[in-house]
Motif scaffolding. Structure first.
Motif, PDB file in Angstrom:
ATOM      1  N   LYS A 164       0.827  -1.195   0.000  1.00 16.68           N
ATOM      2  CA  LYS A 164       0.000   0.000   0.000  1.00 16.68           C
ATOM      3  C   LYS A 164       0.863   1.247   0.000  1.00 16.68           C
ATOM      4  CE  LYS A 164      -4.003  -1.996   2.332  1.00 16.68           C
ATOM      5  NZ  LYS A 164      -4.901  -1.911   3.509  1.00 16.68           N
ATOM      6  N   LYS A 165       0.431   2.216  -0.782  1.00 15.66           N
ATOM      7  CA  LYS A 165       1.127   3.493  -0.819  1.00 15.66           C
ATOM      8  C   LYS A 165       0.872   4.235   0.485  1.00 15.66           C
ATOM      9  CE  LYS A 165       1.534   7.692  -3.579  1.00 15.66           C
ATOM     10  NZ  LYS A 165       0.988   8.459  -4.734  1.00 15.66           N
ATOM     11  N   TRP A 166       1.935   4.844   1.032  1.00 13.43           N
ATOM     12  CA  TRP A 166       1.786   5.557   2.299  1.00 13.43           C
ATOM     13  C   TRP A 166       0.935   6.801   2.108  1.00 13.43           C
ATOM     14  CZ3 TRP A 166       2.934  10.414   4.269  1.00 13.43           C
ATOM     15  CH2 TRP A 166       2.857  10.531   5.666  1.00 13.43           C
ATOM     16  N   GLU A 167       0.018   7.038   3.012  1.00 11.94           N
ATOM     17  CA  GLU A 167      -0.831   8.215   2.959  1.00 11.94           C
ATOM     18  C   GLU A 167      -0.649   9.030   4.229  1.00 11.94           C
ATOM     19  OE1 GLU A 167      -4.847   6.969   2.521  1.00 11.94           O
ATOM     20  OE2 GLU A 167      -4.561   6.121   0.522  1.00 11.94           O
ATOM     21  N   PHE A 168      -0.740  10.354   4.094  1.00 11.50           N
ATOM     22  CA  PHE A 168      -0.653  11.210   5.277  1.00 11.50           C
ATOM     23  C   PHE A 168      -1.885  10.955   6.140  1.00 11.50           C
ATOM     24  CE2 PHE A 168      -0.751  15.010   7.862  1.00 11.50           C
ATOM     25  CZ  PHE A 168       0.604  15.244   8.084  1.00 11.50           C
ATOM     26  N   ASP A 216      -5.181  11.045   8.325  1.00 12.07           N
ATOM     27  CA  ASP A 216      -6.332  11.927   8.365  1.00 12.07           C
ATOM     28  C   ASP A 216      -6.305  12.762   9.645  1.00 12.07           C
ATOM     29  OD1 ASP A 216      -9.185  12.471   7.220  1.00 12.07           O
ATOM     30  OD2 ASP A 216      -9.487  12.111   9.354  1.00 12.07           O
ATOM     31  N   THR A 256      -1.283  19.504   3.396  1.00  9.05           N
ATOM     32  CA  THR A 256      -2.178  18.706   4.238  1.00  9.05           C
ATOM     33  C   THR A 256      -3.579  19.293   4.293  1.00  9.05           C
ATOM     34  OG1 THR A 256      -1.314  19.919   6.148  1.00  9.05           O
ATOM     35  CG2 THR A 256      -0.362  17.757   5.702  1.00  9.05           C
ATOM     36  N   GLY A 309      -6.952  19.684   2.929  1.00  3.70           N
ATOM     37  CA  GLY A 309      -7.802  18.995   1.962  1.00  3.70           C
ATOM     38  C   GLY A 309      -8.467  19.937   0.969  1.00  3.70           C
TER      39      GLY A 309
END
Length: 469
Positions: free
Chosen positions: A14-18, A20, A421, A423
């Motif tokens: 899985k690609k790393w996500e910042f 929530d 960051t 949204g």
């Protein structure tokens, strides 16, 4: 076979996500829980004067430690939601009201009307749109909801032979500088004033001055770039895409009903300001008043009762994410208060800050909120975490609570237009087809201008002891 297996494994990675915002705030909550086992417990004496509770400087003393248990973590979330109920419903009802106004067509047809009447007057058109979106942000009507309007901005700038950066600048950027000045913003100033025990929307004249300065600088900077493109299209940072014939075909008319809805909304908000001053209305009154504004706007728009109800609930649903973050952020305060480490933190921060000049302290609060906003890009959530710390801190180091609120709102607001960051920023850039790095290159000088204005305003606010309290 081995190669195929390795390829499959890579595809499953899985690609790393910042994380929530909720994940980050919950992590802060766990840090607060851990701190109750490490940080010494202590309290200040407090006094109440005219309904405002303040700590007594020099009265800090250690108390018996009361670390949080496993169930305390999740009970704090429930307690935080209950204690923040008034603010949560303020945000939800604001969303419901603005959704009715938006669905009526009054906002976008008003913008179309302004565009149509100012053809050939590019500067006045750009300035007018920026002011309209900034006003929408200042009263809380446009924040995350500005994203669909970016697409309108893209069509407009194509017709004017500008690039998509200008589209983001006159819509998203304008809305968020208004949001930052926030002279009538329920999501940031309203929440912060409630926590700081200040009269709702007090200090409005000073915030109006801030609004004029910041919006004025934004108009100048944006138009400066527009002129550069008009004189030499090759100097556009991303290139210019020409509009096709009739691409701006806005068919919907700006009717008398639309005008009446906007007049009703503006008059209602002005009356609310009067009621706050004259009758000391609070955030609860504002939440109730939002229901009235939305109901009457729906009737003017010709909606039937079911449509009004469903549209209002749709607006509430759109802001559930932003509303509940207030309660989760409040849970951090619940843990620190029950563990009696909040006063220890305030005492520790006050000692080095008390040695600084008050102006430097106010600027330090602004910078601290700017950095914190990278991790918690939610105005109401950040207010719920930072203002319980900044309020007693301001009392101890000799600056007014109003100054601490001002430092918070500038720190939260400006960085929303820069940090990836955010949204709403990334969504707006996606709609316009602008890469973040290109936007940052264009925006950063304006960010520095805003920061310079903020430094001056905070210095003046300290020098005049901007009140009340």
């Amino acid at each position: 076979m081995v190669k195929a297996s390795n390829s499959t494994e890579k595809n499953h990675k899985k690609k790393w996500e910042f994380p929530d915002t909720y994940v980050i705030v919950f992590a802060v909550l766990l840090i607060a829980v851990a701190a109750t086992y490490i940080v010494p417990a202590g309290t200040f004496d407090r006094v109440e004067t005219d309904g405002v509770t303040t700590i007594v400087s020099g009265t800090y003393e250690n108390t018996e430690s009361s670390p949080a248990g496993f169930m305390d973590v999740f009970l704090s979330v429930q307690t935080g939601m209950v204690e923040s109920a008034g603010l949560i419903f303020l945000v939800l009802f604001a969303g419901g009201m603005f959704e009715i106004i938006n669905k009526s067509g009054a906002i976008h047809t008003g913008i179309y009307s302004a565009i149509d009447k100012m053809k050939g007057k590019e500067f006045f058109l750009i300035a007018t749109i920026i002011i309209l979106f900034a006003l929408g942000g200042a009263v809380g009507a446009l924040a995350n909801s500005v994203i669909p309007f970016v697409a309108i901005g893209v069509l407009l700038v194509k017709a004017l032979k500008f690039d998509a950066i200008v589209a983001v600048a006159i819509t998203f950027n304008a809305a968020f500088i208004g949001f930052s000045a926030g002279f009538l913003n329920p999501y940031t100033v309203g929440v912060a004033h409630n926590i700081a025990e200040l009269p709702l929307f007090s200090g409005m004249v000073f915030r109006l001055v801030a609004f004029v300065l910041l919006v004025g600088a934004t108009i100048w900077y944006t138009w400066r770039y527009c002129k550069i493109i008009l004189n030499d299209p090759s100097r556009s940072l991303i290139g210019i895409e020409a509009a096709e014939d009739n691409e701006l075909g806005f068919d919907e008319k700006f009717t008398g009903r639309h005008k009446l809805i906007l007049i009703w909304t503006a008059a209602s908000l002005m009356f609310f300001v009067f009621a706050v001053i004259k009758f000391q209305w609070t955030t609860d009154h504002m939440a109730a008043f939002f229901v009235i504004i939305g109901l009457v706007a729906g009737i003017i728009a010709g909606m039937n009762y079911n449509t009004i109800a469903f549209t209002f609930l749709e607006g509430c649903k759109n802001l559930v994410y932003g509303a509940l973050i207030i309660g989760l952020a409040r849970a951090v305060l619940v843990i620190m208060e029950n563990g009696q480490i909040l006063d220890t933190l305030v005492s520790a921060l006050s000692q080095p800050l008390s040695a600084l000049p008050p102006i430097a302290t106010a600027i330090g609060m602004f910078l601290m909120n700017s950095v914190f906003n990278f991790f918690v890009p939610s105005g109401s959530g950040q207010a719920a975490i930072m203002m319980p710390i900044q309020t007693p801190l301001a009392d101890m180091i000799g600056i007014t609570r109003q100054v601490s609120v001002l430092a918070f709102q500038f720190g939260d607001g400006f960085s929303n237009v820069l940090f990836p960051t955010s949204g709403p920023l990334m969504a707006s850039l996606a709609v316009a087809g602008v890469a973040w790095i290109k936007w940052a290159k264009w925006f950063f000088p304006l960010f520095l201008i805003w920061t310079g204005i903020a430094f001056v305003l905070l210095a003046v606010a300290v020098m005049i002891n901007l009140g009340p309290l």
